[in-house]
Design a protein around this motif. Structure first.
Motif, PDB file in Angstrom:
ATOM      1  N   GLY A   1      -9.125   8.552  41.527  1.00 18.52           N
ATOM      2  CA  GLY A   1      -8.247   8.752  42.570  1.00 18.52           C
ATOM      3  C   GLY A   1      -7.082   9.067  42.590  1.00 18.52           C
ATOM      4  O   GLY A   1      -7.042  10.633  43.690  1.00 18.52           O
ATOM      5  N   ILE A   2      -7.289   9.842  41.153  1.00 14.23           N
ATOM      6  CA  ILE A   2      -6.421  11.403  41.097  1.00 14.23           C
ATOM      7  C   ILE A   2      -7.948  12.535  41.321  1.00 14.23           C
ATOM      8  O   ILE A   2      -7.187  13.382  41.748  1.00 14.23           O
ATOM      9  CB  ILE A   2      -6.030  11.305  39.393  1.00 14.23           C
ATOM     10  N   ALA A   3      -8.977  12.859  41.302  1.00 15.25           N
ATOM     11  CA  ALA A   3      -9.299  13.986  41.383  1.00 15.25           C
ATOM     12  C   ALA A   3      -9.198  13.510  43.341  1.00 15.25           C
ATOM     13  O   ALA A   3      -9.118  15.008  43.659  1.00 15.25           O
ATOM     14  CB  ALA A   3     -10.658  13.352  41.268  1.00 15.25           C
TER      15      ALA A   3
ATOM     16  N   GLU B   1     -19.751  10.780  44.528  1.00 17.81           N
ATOM     17  CA  GLU B   1     -18.300  10.945  44.137  1.00 17.81           C
ATOM     18  C   GLU B   1     -17.719  12.144  44.630  1.00 17.81           C
ATOM     19  O   GLU B   1     -16.903  11.980  45.429  1.00 17.81           O
ATOM     20  CB  GLU B   1     -17.589   9.826  43.611  1.00 17.81           C
ATOM     21  N   LEU B   2     -17.794  12.809  43.752  1.00 22.96           N
ATOM     22  CA  LEU B   2     -17.400  13.678  43.184  1.00 22.96           C
ATOM     23  C   LEU B   2     -17.838  14.370  44.657  1.00 22.96           C
ATOM     24  O   LEU B   2     -16.801  15.335  44.845  1.00 22.96           O
ATOM     25  CB  LEU B   2     -17.692  14.379  42.214  1.00 22.96           C
ATOM     26  N   LYS B   3     -18.940  14.705  44.729  1.00 24.23           N
ATOM     27  CA  LYS B   3     -19.352  15.468  45.846  1.00 24.23           C
ATOM     28  C   LYS B   3     -18.803  15.111  47.161  1.00 24.23           C
ATOM     29  O   LYS B   3     -18.345  16.435  48.281  1.00 24.23           O
ATOM     30  CB  LYS B   3     -20.488  15.644  46.231  1.00 24.23           C
ATOM     31  N   THR B   4     -18.537  13.753  47.083  1.00 26.54           N
ATOM     32  CA  THR B   4     -18.150  13.391  48.808  1.00 26.54           C
ATOM     33  C   THR B   4     -16.547  13.947  48.741  1.00 26.54           C
ATOM     34  O   THR B   4     -16.227  14.383  49.617  1.00 26.54           O
ATOM     35  CB  THR B   4     -18.666  11.870  48.426  1.00 26.54           C
ATOM     36  N   MET B   5     -15.720  13.887  47.480  1.00 29.89           N
ATOM     37  CA  MET B   5     -14.887  14.283  47.630  1.00 29.89           C
ATOM     38  C   MET B   5     -14.371  15.947  47.805  1.00 29.89           C
ATOM     39  O   MET B   5     -13.285  16.454  48.409  1.00 29.89           O
ATOM     40  CB  MET B   5     -14.025  13.868  46.187  1.00 29.89           C
TER      41      MET B   5
ATOM     42  N   LYS C   1      -2.540  -2.623  41.860  1.00 29.85           N
ATOM     43  CA  LYS C   1      -1.354  -1.815  41.887  1.00 29.85           C
ATOM     44  C   LYS C   1      -0.960  -0.925  40.719  1.00 29.85           C
ATOM     45  O   LYS C   1      -0.395  -0.266  40.651  1.00 29.85           O
ATOM     46  CB  LYS C   1      -0.158  -2.169  42.394  1.00 29.85           C
ATOM     47  N   GLY C   2      -0.898  -1.750  39.641  1.00 27.91           N
ATOM     48  CA  GLY C   2      -0.723  -1.416  38.346  1.00 27.91           C
ATOM     49  C   GLY C   2      -1.559   0.011  38.195  1.00 27.91           C
ATOM     50  O   GLY C   2      -0.921   1.552  37.201  1.00 27.91           O
ATOM     51  N   ILE C   3      -2.960  -0.358  38.337  1.00 28.92           N
ATOM     52  CA  ILE C   3      -3.970   0.893  38.857  1.00 28.92           C
ATOM     53  C   ILE C   3      -3.838   2.516  39.322  1.00 28.92           C
ATOM     54  O   ILE C   3      -3.436   3.448  38.864  1.00 28.92           O
ATOM     55  CB  ILE C   3      -5.474   0.398  38.836  1.00 28.92           C
ATOM     56  N   ALA C   4      -2.945   2.104  40.945  1.00 22.64           N
ATOM     57  CA  ALA C   4      -3.218   3.054  41.473  1.00 22.64           C
ATOM     58  C   ALA C   4      -1.167   3.663  40.658  1.00 22.64           C
ATOM     59  O   ALA C   4      -0.839   4.793  40.648  1.00 22.64           O
ATOM     60  CB  ALA C   4      -2.224   2.304  42.788  1.00 22.64           C
ATOM     61  N   GLN C   5      -0.352   2.840  40.397  1.00 18.04           N
ATOM     62  CA  GLN C   5       1.093   3.264  39.936  1.00 18.04           C
ATOM     63  C   GLN C   5       0.793   3.977  38.975  1.00 18.04           C
ATOM     64  O   GLN C   5       1.120   5.807  38.901  1.00 18.04           O
ATOM     65  CB  GLN C   5       2.155   2.195  39.399  1.00 18.04           C
TER      66      GLN C   5
ATOM     67  N   ILE D   1       6.415  18.638  43.410  1.00 12.16           N
ATOM     68  CA  ILE D   1       5.259  17.806  43.575  1.00 12.16           C
ATOM     69  C   ILE D   1       4.968  16.564  44.892  1.00 12.16           C
ATOM     70  O   ILE D   1       5.990  16.476  45.741  1.00 12.16           O
ATOM     71  CB  ILE D   1       5.353  16.622  42.747  1.00 12.16           C
ATOM     72  N   PRO D   2       4.121  17.588  45.851  1.00  9.52           N
ATOM     73  CA  PRO D   2       3.665  16.713  46.622  1.00  9.52           C
ATOM     74  C   PRO D   2       3.540  15.039  46.649  1.00  9.52           C
ATOM     75  O   PRO D   2       2.859  14.648  45.926  1.00  9.52           O
ATOM     76  CB  PRO D   2       2.117  17.433  47.151  1.00  9.52           C
ATOM     77  N   GLU D   3       3.870  13.761  47.499  1.00 10.52           N
ATOM     78  CA  GLU D   3       3.409  13.074  48.124  1.00 10.52           C
ATOM     79  C   GLU D   3       2.188  13.019  47.970  1.00 10.52           C
ATOM     80  O   GLU D   3       2.018  13.250  49.334  1.00 10.52           O
ATOM     81  CB  GLU D   3       4.701  12.595  49.018  1.00 10.52           C
ATOM     82  N   VAL D   4       1.374  12.480  47.268  1.00 11.64           N
ATOM     83  CA  VAL D   4       0.456  11.387  47.401  1.00 11.64           C
ATOM     84  C   VAL D   4      -0.348   9.961  47.835  1.00 11.64           C
ATOM     85  O   VAL D   4       0.831   9.022  47.035  1.00 11.64           O
ATOM     86  CB  VAL D   4      -1.156  12.497  46.805  1.00 11.64           C
ATOM     87  N   THR D   5      -1.305   9.416  48.136  1.00 10.23           N
ATOM     88  CA  THR D   5      -1.687   8.055  48.519  1.00 10.23           C
ATOM     89  C   THR D   5      -2.881   8.170  47.626  1.00 10.23           C
ATOM     90  O   THR D   5      -4.129   8.619  47.672  1.00 10.23           O
ATOM     91  CB  THR D   5      -1.734   8.084  49.233  1.00 10.23           C
ATOM     92  N   ILE D   6      -2.940   7.446  46.648  1.00 15.63           N
ATOM     93  CA  ILE D   6      -3.192   6.694  46.172  1.00 15.63           C
ATOM     94  C   ILE D   6      -3.988   4.663  45.638  1.00 15.63           C
ATOM     95  O   ILE D   6      -3.220   5.213  45.407  1.00 15.63           O
ATOM     96  CB  ILE D   6      -4.009   7.016  44.488  1.00 15.63           C
ATOM     97  N   ASP D   7      -4.787   4.363  46.687  1.00 17.53           N
ATOM     98  CA  ASP D   7      -4.850   3.260  47.463  1.00 17.53           C
ATOM     99  C   ASP D   7      -5.758   2.085  46.619  1.00 17.53           C
ATOM    100  O   ASP D   7      -6.752   2.590  45.923  1.00 17.53           O
ATOM    101  CB  ASP D   7      -5.347   3.200  49.340  1.00 17.53           C
TER     102      ASP D   7
END
Length: 548
Positions: free
Chosen positions: A346-348, A67-71, A504-508, A25-31
């Motif tokens: 964040g996941i998307a 937001e989905l389009k921008t991503m 940080k709990g949501i990001a975790q 699994i690649p390391e990703v950032t959800i900030d």
């Protein structure tokens, strides 16, 4: 709940399961800065509580589309980001009182304070008039448990009074239904459906806070005003009047009926329905509006097996603008469920940024009208964009932790499917332990959108940190949970509080659920329901068709 020993739980779990495929699994950032941006917008007063059929819906769905389009996430419904969901809005005004007659007496119970009634019939005026009251215990017909509260009873034209939850709750007997773990028979939705199948004119559920899982205040706010239902051209029969009565109202009725120990009486298999010797009259006048709401759907197309799908889900809606409490009338729904929506965004974004896209397709489904009875996901289940037997799994997010990183990962419906194994492995990597829902009697497995995926056979995971704060422990988390349930849940006070919340709990959780989805999206294996799950037979039948 006594704390479960994490190492033992994980060891027992893996002893009963065989690992499938290993995926790096690649390391990703959800900030948290991105989460804060989404939260500040979605839970703002400008979005008017995100209720379907309102300006709040328009703002919400177009924000999500943008937001989905921008991503760089593609439309998930052909060339559209929307799936239309036909709904009918019924705004009911209750009669001022419910009148009960019998034994030469007339009793009046004030609607709102003592009784809440509404209807799902698309009619301008609906009522029961001098309808005979019948006590039908828990209102359950469950052949697999040898249980039938309606046996030998004709309730056509009558109104049944039933208890919330099911006989196992609080019985101390783990073999009675599922003990303190609520079955679907304990859900209020089932009780309305069964009363309708029996031909009843009305159904009144006796509310008690502990077995219901929420206080009377939630009944008042959630079952009054405008209510949405799917606009079905050929709707099944519905009782004319559906509703709730307080425990005090129930005690008064049972006293007049001469029924003692009504709760204990209903927990026996020998229970027989009882005519109460009373009649009830109450009505609702309705304003009716039909319109389209929308699910929002985006997709990352798979590189190797694009016709196999992992669906992430979260409901975008809340309760809109309603009765003011302490001067605030906007039900912003920050925790419920702007947290889940921001987590899924964040996941998307994390999937969209991957240099190498997953082998299976990954879908992001933001559903409407969850607060009105899981309607958006129910419509999707009945009208799936992606075939259920090609849908590998559902991962649902509803209420992610707002007070920092968590030591636990609580899985609601733990033991139902092999998805527990995937979640456990990822939790362990984060230094977390897995526990089942510590309050199974409240039936949370049936109270969010994953349930409608489970009903059509798709293995579903509903998990988040909710029991033990990484920094502040169990007592802190319990205090915040109780505070939320007492004064914020389905109230205008469910606001985003940047100075109090720790994102940080949501990001975790979002990172963990990304990892689970990524792993499944790069396997060939289809996770299964476990033996004993009520959803396994449907899945097995659907998958057998796939293999032909």
């Amino acid at each position: 709940m006594k704390k479960i020993v994490p190492g033992l739980l994980v060891a027992l779990f893996f002893a009963g399961c065989q690992s499938q495929e290993t995926t790096e699994i690649p390391e990703v950032t959800i900030d948290t800065l991105t989460i804060d941006r989404h939260m500040s917008i979605l839970a703002s007063d400008e979005f008017l509580g995100r209720k379907p059929f309102t300006e709040g819906e328009e703002k919400t769905i177009y924000y999500l589309e943008s937001e989905l389009k921008t991503m760089g996430v593609k439309p998930g419904n052909g060339d559209s980001y929307f799936q239309e969901v036909p709904l009918v809005e019924i705004t009911g005004t209750q009669s001022e009182v419910m009148t009960v007659k019998g034994n030469g007496k007339t009793l009046e119970f004030e609607t709102g304070n003592s009784v809440v009634v509404y209807t799902e019939r698309v009619e301008e005026k609906v009522s029961i008039e001098n309808s005979e009251l019948v006590y039908a215990g828990f209102g359950i017909v469950a052949p697999e448990y040898g249980w039938n509260d309606y046996e030998g009873l004709d309730v056509k034209g009558k109104t049944v009074v039933v208890l919330v939850n099911d006989p196992g709750f609080g019985s101390g007997d783990s073999t009675l239904f599922k003990g303190d773990q609520m079955t679907y028979y304990g859900r209020w939705t089932y009780k309305y459906e069964e009363a309708a199948r029996q031909g009843a004119a009305g159904v009144l559920i006796v509310h008690e806070t502990v077995p219901a899982g929420y206080p009377w205040l939630v009944v008042e706010s959630s079952w009054t005003g405008a209510k949405l239902n799917l606009d079905d051209a050929n709707p099944p029969y519905k009782c004319a009047i559906q509703g709730w009565i307080t425990r005090n109202t129930a005690v008064s009725l049972f006293r007049e009926a001469g029924i003692k120990d009504y709760s204990d009486l209903a927990k026996s298999k020998d229970f027989k329905p009882v005519s109460m010797g009373l009649t009830a009259s109450v009505g609702v006048e309705n304003a009716i509006k039909k319109d389209m709401s929308r699910n929002v759907v985006g997709m990352i197309e798979g590189t190797e097996r694009p016709d196999e799908y992992i669906i992430y889900s979260a409901h975008w809606d809340h309760l809109g603008v309603g009765a003011p409490i302490d001067g605030d009338s906007i039900y912003n729904g920050a925790h419920d469920n702007a947290t889940g929506v921001t987590g899924m965004l964040g996941i998307a974004e994390a999937f969209a940024k991957l240099e190498t896209k997953p082998e299976r397709s990954v879908v992001f489904l933001f559903v409407t009208a969850e607060e009105q009875g899981l309607l958006g996901s129910a419509y999707y289940g009945q009208n799936p964009i992606f075939p259920p037997n090609q849908t590998v799994a559902n991962i649902n997010m509803d209420g992610l932790p707002a007070y920092g990183e968590m030591k636990d990962l609580t899985i609601t419906g733990y033991g139902q499917s092999e998805l527990d194994k995937y979640a456990t492995a990822e939790a362990e990597k984060q230094g977390r332990y897995v526990i089942p829902d510590p309050d199974p009697g409240k039936g949370y497995f049936f109270r969010s959108d994953h349930f409608n995926f489970a009903k059509v056979g798709i293995p579903a995971l509903y998990a988040s940190g909710s029991y033990e704060s990484m920094e502040k422990g169990v007592e802190f988390t319990d205090q915040k949970t109780q505070e939320y349930l007492a004064i914020r849940y389905h109230q205008p006070q469910d606001n985003y509080l940047p100075d109090e919340w720790d994102l940080k709990g949501i990001a975790q959780d979002a990172k963990l659920l990304f990892n689970v989805g990524y792993r499944i999206a790069n396997e060939t294996y289809f996770p299964q329901w476990n033996e004993g799950s009520e959803f396994k037979a449907k899945r097995d039948a659907d998958m057998s068709l796939r293999k032909r």
